[in-house]
Design an enzyme around this catalytic site. Structure first.
Site, PDB file in Angstrom:
ATOM      1  N   SER A 145      11.513   1.694  61.475  1.00 36.53           N
ATOM      2  CA  SER A 145      10.755   0.509  62.042  1.00 36.53           C
ATOM      3  C   SER A 145      11.039  -0.586  60.517  1.00 36.53           C
ATOM      4  CB  SER A 145       9.181   0.634  62.145  1.00 36.53           C
ATOM      5  OG  SER A 145       8.281   0.027  61.811  1.00 36.53           O
ATOM      6  N   TYR A 158       1.520   5.053  58.835  1.00 31.95           N
ATOM      7  CA  TYR A 158       2.785   4.449  58.993  1.00 31.95           C
ATOM      8  C   TYR A 158       4.027   4.296  58.785  1.00 31.95           C
ATOM      9  CZ  TYR A 158       5.524   2.491  63.778  1.00 31.95           C
ATOM     10  OH  TYR A 158       6.735   2.343  64.375  1.00 31.95           O
TER      11      TYR A 158
END
Ligand code: NAP
Ligand code: GCO
Length: 265
Positions: A145, A158
């Site tokens: 990510s 996250y």
């Protein structure tokens, strides 16, 4: 040279691929010749996924499996090897996000994100590596990510998970490269899927979501990515064409990581 990009004869497991990025990658792999295996948590989503693949002319094998459950994952891999064959390509795609200010996030919520986004790629990779070693080759692709490199408000768990996933990618590459197993990451930018839908919602007054406008200004391509933008990079990292690429995270972000952002007019 082009045959090096073919996935003919390969079996690919893409986790959490009933829709979204996983589905797009699986679709691309099928077009490149691979046999598609995917899992989801609920039979309902697996059934919907199988229908969606069928609608694209893909005869996918779907299984119910929570990737955080090690026994279930080991059972999944055993069943796939019996019913389909040894997994040549693993894409650790399944993932969740919780957008909560860190000081308001419970430890249980933090752990849940780490469990799916970091512990699960460890569990599934560990389950497929022994057969890859026996077979003499394997490809593991971890869906990282922007948050493998950057932080932002409300996504502490996250970002911690995706940062850890980048390092797990490098470590699998280091530990198993001698067995002709390549482990790389794909770092998508901001992609239009259900996971980012809340960030793109049109406001009550009909204006764009502030985060939507923010991402457009931060992306040289001045657009959100589509899951299909990941297809080519994913095929490359799953194919023989990338046999000497190992431990790399390929950012498919339209240039976000290179760009300070468009200055306000
Ligand atoms: P998504 O639309 O939310 O899809 C996530 C998928 O993972 C769903 O099919 C979900 O199944 C599955 N899943 C979640 N927890 C699971 C578990 N415990 N076991 C099995 N499957 C599970 O997300 P997406 O946008 O396609 O993202 C896919 C991956 O790309 C994620 O790892 C995400 O972090 C990453 N990513 C996304 C973006 C983006 O902008 N969209 C950017 C960078 C990275 P259910 O439907 O049953 O919950
Ligand atoms: C967020 C988004 C991002 C994207 C993606 C960016 O809330 O910032 O969900 O985390 O999903 O990971 O690469």
């Amino acid at each position: 040279m082009l045959k090096n990009f073919s996935l003919e004869g390969k079996i690919a497991l893409i986790t959490g691929a009933s829709y979204g990025i996983g589905f797009a990658i699986a679709q691309a792999y099928a077009q490149a010749g691979a046999t598609i295996v995917f899992n989801d948590i609920k039979q309902e989503f697996v059934d919907k996924g199988i229908e969606a693949y069928k609608a694209e002319g893909i005869d996918a094998h779907g299984y119910v499996c929570d990737v955080t459950d090690e026994d279930a994952v080991n059972e999944l891999v055993k069943k796939v090897e019996e019913e389909v064959g040894v997994i040549d390509i693993l894409v650790n795609n399944a993932g969740i996000i919780k957008r909560i200010p860190m000081h308001e996030m419970t430890a249980a919520e933090f752990r849940q994100v780490i469990d799916v986004d970091l512990n699960a790629p460890f569990i599934v990779s560990k389950a497929v590596i022994p057969s890859m070693i026996k077979k003499g080759h394997g490809k593991i692709i971890n869906i990282c990510s922007m948050m493998s490199e950057l932080g932002r408000e409300t996504v502490s768990a996250y970002a911690a998970a995706k940062g850890g996933l980048k390092m797990l990618t490098k470590n699998i590459a280091s530990e198993y490269g001698e067995f002709n197993i390549q482990c790389n990451g794909i770092g998508p930018g901001y992609i239009a899927t259900p996971q980012t839908a809340p960030l793109r919602e049109t406001q009550a007054d009909g204006s764009r979501h502030p985060f939507d406008s923010f991402i457009i200004a931060k992306t040289p391509a001045a657009r959100w990515g589509e899951p299909e933008d990941l297809a080519g990079p994913a095929i490359f990292l799953a194919s023989d064409a990338s046999d000497f690429v190992n431990g790399h995270v390929l950012y498919v972000d339209g240039g976000i990581l290179a760009y300070i952002g468009k200055q306000p007019k």
